[in-house]
Motif scaffolding. Structure first.
Motif, PDB file in Angstrom:
ATOM      1  N   VAL A 184       0.878  -1.171   0.000  1.00  0.00           N
ATOM      2  CA  VAL A 184       0.000   0.000   0.000  1.00  0.00           C
ATOM      3  C   VAL A 184       0.915   1.220   0.000  1.00  0.00           C
ATOM      4  CG1 VAL A 184      -1.706   1.279   1.335  1.00  0.00           C
ATOM      5  CG2 VAL A 184      -1.802  -1.216   1.246  1.00  0.00           C
ATOM      6  N   TRP A 185       0.790   2.071  -1.023  1.00  0.00           N
ATOM      7  CA  TRP A 185       1.634   3.258  -1.113  1.00  0.00           C
ATOM      8  C   TRP A 185       0.871   4.461  -0.576  1.00  0.00           C
ATOM      9  CZ3 TRP A 185       5.999   1.082  -2.754  1.00  0.00           C
ATOM     10  CH2 TRP A 185       7.130   1.900  -2.763  1.00  0.00           C
ATOM     11  N   PRO A 186       1.428   5.146   0.398  1.00  0.00           N
ATOM     12  CA  PRO A 186       0.745   6.316   0.969  1.00  0.00           C
ATOM     13  C   PRO A 186       0.627   7.460  -0.033  1.00  0.00           C
ATOM     14  CG  PRO A 186       2.612   5.613   2.313  1.00  0.00           C
ATOM     15  CD  PRO A 186       2.690   4.865   1.037  1.00  0.00           C
ATOM     16  N   ALA A 187      -0.287   8.353   0.229  1.00  0.00           N
ATOM     17  CA  ALA A 187      -0.459   9.533  -0.620  1.00  0.00           C
ATOM     18  C   ALA A 187       0.773  10.427  -0.509  1.00  0.00           C
ATOM     19  CB  ALA A 187      -1.700  10.301  -0.183  1.00  0.00           C
ATOM     20  N   ALA A 188       1.051  11.156  -1.564  1.00  0.00           N
ATOM     21  CA  ALA A 188       2.172  12.103  -1.551  1.00  0.00           C
ATOM     22  C   ALA A 188       1.986  13.086  -0.406  1.00  0.00           C
ATOM     23  CB  ALA A 188       2.253  12.831  -2.885  1.00  0.00           C
ATOM     24  N   GLY A 189       3.066  13.378   0.296  1.00  0.00           N
ATOM     25  CA  GLY A 189       2.997  14.302   1.415  1.00  0.00           C
ATOM     26  C   GLY A 189       2.700  13.650   2.751  1.00  0.00           C
ATOM     27  N   ALA A 190       2.449  12.335   2.748  1.00  0.00           N
ATOM     28  CA  ALA A 190       2.193  11.629   4.004  1.00  0.00           C
ATOM     29  C   ALA A 190       3.449  11.658   4.869  1.00  0.00           C
ATOM     30  CB  ALA A 190       1.775  10.187   3.717  1.00  0.00           C
ATOM     31  N   LYS A 191       3.265  11.621   6.177  1.00  0.00           N
ATOM     32  CA  LYS A 191       4.393  11.666   7.108  1.00  0.00           C
ATOM     33  C   LYS A 191       4.239  10.558   8.139  1.00  0.00           C
ATOM     34  CE  LYS A 191       5.034  16.639   6.659  1.00  0.00           C
ATOM     35  NZ  LYS A 191       6.176  16.667   5.827  1.00  0.00           N
ATOM     36  N   ARG A 192       5.368   9.992   8.523  1.00  0.00           N
ATOM     37  CA  ARG A 192       5.414   8.952   9.553  1.00  0.00           C
ATOM     38  C   ARG A 192       6.712   9.098  10.324  1.00  0.00           C
ATOM     39  NH1 ARG A 192       1.648   4.948  10.702  1.00  0.00           N
ATOM     40  NH2 ARG A 192       0.383   4.409   8.923  1.00  0.00           N
ATOM     41  N   ASN A 208      10.797   0.759 -11.289  1.00  0.00           N
ATOM     42  CA  ASN A 208      12.044   0.024 -11.060  1.00  0.00           C
ATOM     43  C   ASN A 208      12.457   0.003  -9.588  1.00  0.00           C
ATOM     44  OD1 ASN A 208      12.757   2.673 -10.858  1.00  0.00           O
ATOM     45  ND2 ASN A 208      14.592   2.521 -12.116  1.00  0.00           N
ATOM     46  N   TYR A 209      11.580   0.429  -8.680  1.00  0.00           N
ATOM     47  CA  TYR A 209      11.862   0.369  -7.244  1.00  0.00           C
ATOM     48  C   TYR A 209      11.139  -0.837  -6.662  1.00  0.00           C
ATOM     49  CZ  TYR A 209      12.016   1.473  -2.306  1.00  0.00           C
ATOM     50  OH  TYR A 209      12.221   1.396  -0.955  1.00  0.00           O
ATOM     51  N   TYR A 210      11.867  -1.685  -5.973  1.00  0.00           N
ATOM     52  CA  TYR A 210      11.297  -2.934  -5.487  1.00  0.00           C
ATOM     53  C   TYR A 210      11.252  -3.029  -3.964  1.00  0.00           C
ATOM     54  CZ  TYR A 210      11.838  -4.177 -10.324  1.00  0.00           C
ATOM     55  OH  TYR A 210      11.753  -4.189 -11.684  1.00  0.00           O
ATOM     56  N   GLY A 211      11.422  -1.925  -3.275  1.00  0.00           N
ATOM     57  CA  GLY A 211      11.423  -1.939  -1.820  1.00  0.00           C
ATOM     58  C   GLY A 211      10.104  -1.471  -1.237  1.00  0.00           C
ATOM     59  N   LYS A 212      10.153  -1.204   0.052  1.00  0.00           N
ATOM     60  CA  LYS A 212       8.978  -0.722   0.780  1.00  0.00           C
ATOM     61  C   LYS A 212       8.888   0.799   0.670  1.00  0.00           C
ATOM     62  CE  LYS A 212       8.943  -4.540   4.056  1.00  0.00           C
ATOM     63  NZ  LYS A 212       8.960  -4.913   5.474  1.00  0.00           N
ATOM     64  N   PRO A 213       7.710   1.365   0.910  1.00  0.00           N
ATOM     65  CA  PRO A 213       7.500   2.804   0.710  1.00  0.00           C
ATOM     66  C   PRO A 213       8.278   3.726   1.652  1.00  0.00           C
ATOM     67  CG  PRO A 213       5.397   1.655   0.850  1.00  0.00           C
ATOM     68  CD  PRO A 213       6.451   0.676   1.195  1.00  0.00           C
ATOM     69  N   TRP A 214       8.497   3.302   2.887  1.00  0.00           N
ATOM     70  CA  TRP A 214       9.111   4.192   3.873  1.00  0.00           C
ATOM     71  C   TRP A 214      10.553   3.794   4.133  1.00  0.00           C
ATOM     72  CZ3 TRP A 214       6.474   8.401   5.064  1.00  0.00           C
ATOM     73  CH2 TRP A 214       5.082   8.386   4.953  1.00  0.00           C
ATOM     74  N   TRP A 215      11.435   4.795   4.285  1.00  0.00           N
ATOM     75  CA  TRP A 215      12.859   4.567   4.523  1.00  0.00           C
ATOM     76  C   TRP A 215      13.320   5.396   5.716  1.00  0.00           C
ATOM     77  CZ3 TRP A 215      16.890   1.678   3.914  1.00  0.00           C
ATOM     78  CH2 TRP A 215      18.161   2.206   4.039  1.00  0.00           C
ATOM     79  N   CYS A 216      14.025   4.746   6.647  1.00  0.00           N
ATOM     80  CA  CYS A 216      14.620   5.451   7.778  1.00  0.00           C
ATOM     81  C   CYS A 216      16.124   5.500   7.549  1.00  0.00           C
ATOM     82  CB  CYS A 216      14.307   4.739   9.091  1.00  0.00           C
ATOM     83  SG  CYS A 216      15.026   5.600  10.510  1.00  0.00           S
ATOM     84  N   ALA A 217      16.659   6.673   7.302  1.00  0.00           N
ATOM     85  CA  ALA A 217      18.091   6.818   7.029  1.00  0.00           C
ATOM     86  C   ALA A 217      18.957   6.466   8.237  1.00  0.00           C
ATOM     87  CB  ALA A 217      18.383   8.225   6.535  1.00  0.00           C
ATOM     88  N   PRO A 218      18.640   6.944   9.455  1.00  0.00           N
ATOM     89  CA  PRO A 218      19.493   6.590  10.602  1.00  0.00           C
ATOM     90  C   PRO A 218      19.522   5.075  10.888  1.00  0.00           C
ATOM     91  CG  PRO A 218      18.122   8.462  11.165  1.00  0.00           C
ATOM     92  CD  PRO A 218      17.624   7.944   9.844  1.00  0.00           C
TER      93      PRO A 218
END
Length: 72
Positions: free
Chosen positions: A18-26, A43-53
């Motif tokens: 499930v891809w969140p709407a543009a501008g969504a925040k978590r 061409n992106y095969y990962g999950k929608p959210w990314w935590c850099a730290p």
């Protein structure tokens, strides 16, 4: 080596995230930092959210599972 095969378009392990709407925040459930919403490209095969730290990916299903696990 004749049986070697590569997939032209790569493999998408779970294409129906499930891809969140543009501008969504978590917030990250681990470090509470803001998550980056990755653009939903073909061409992106990962999950929608990314935590850099934390260097971790999340999907909406992960947030639902973590909220159920936190209820005692």
């Amino acid at each position: 080596m004749d049986s070697h095969h590569t997939f032209e378009d790569g493999l998408k392990y779970k294409p129906d995230y499930v891809w969140p709407a543009a501008g969504a925040k978590r917030k990250c459930p681990r470090c509470k930092d803001s998550l980056e919403l990755v653009e939903n490209k073909d061409n992106y095969y990962g999950k929608p959210w990314w935590c850099a730290p934390c260097q971790w990916q999340y999907a909406e299903e992960d947030f639902q599972a973590s909220s159920k696990n936190s209820i005692k």
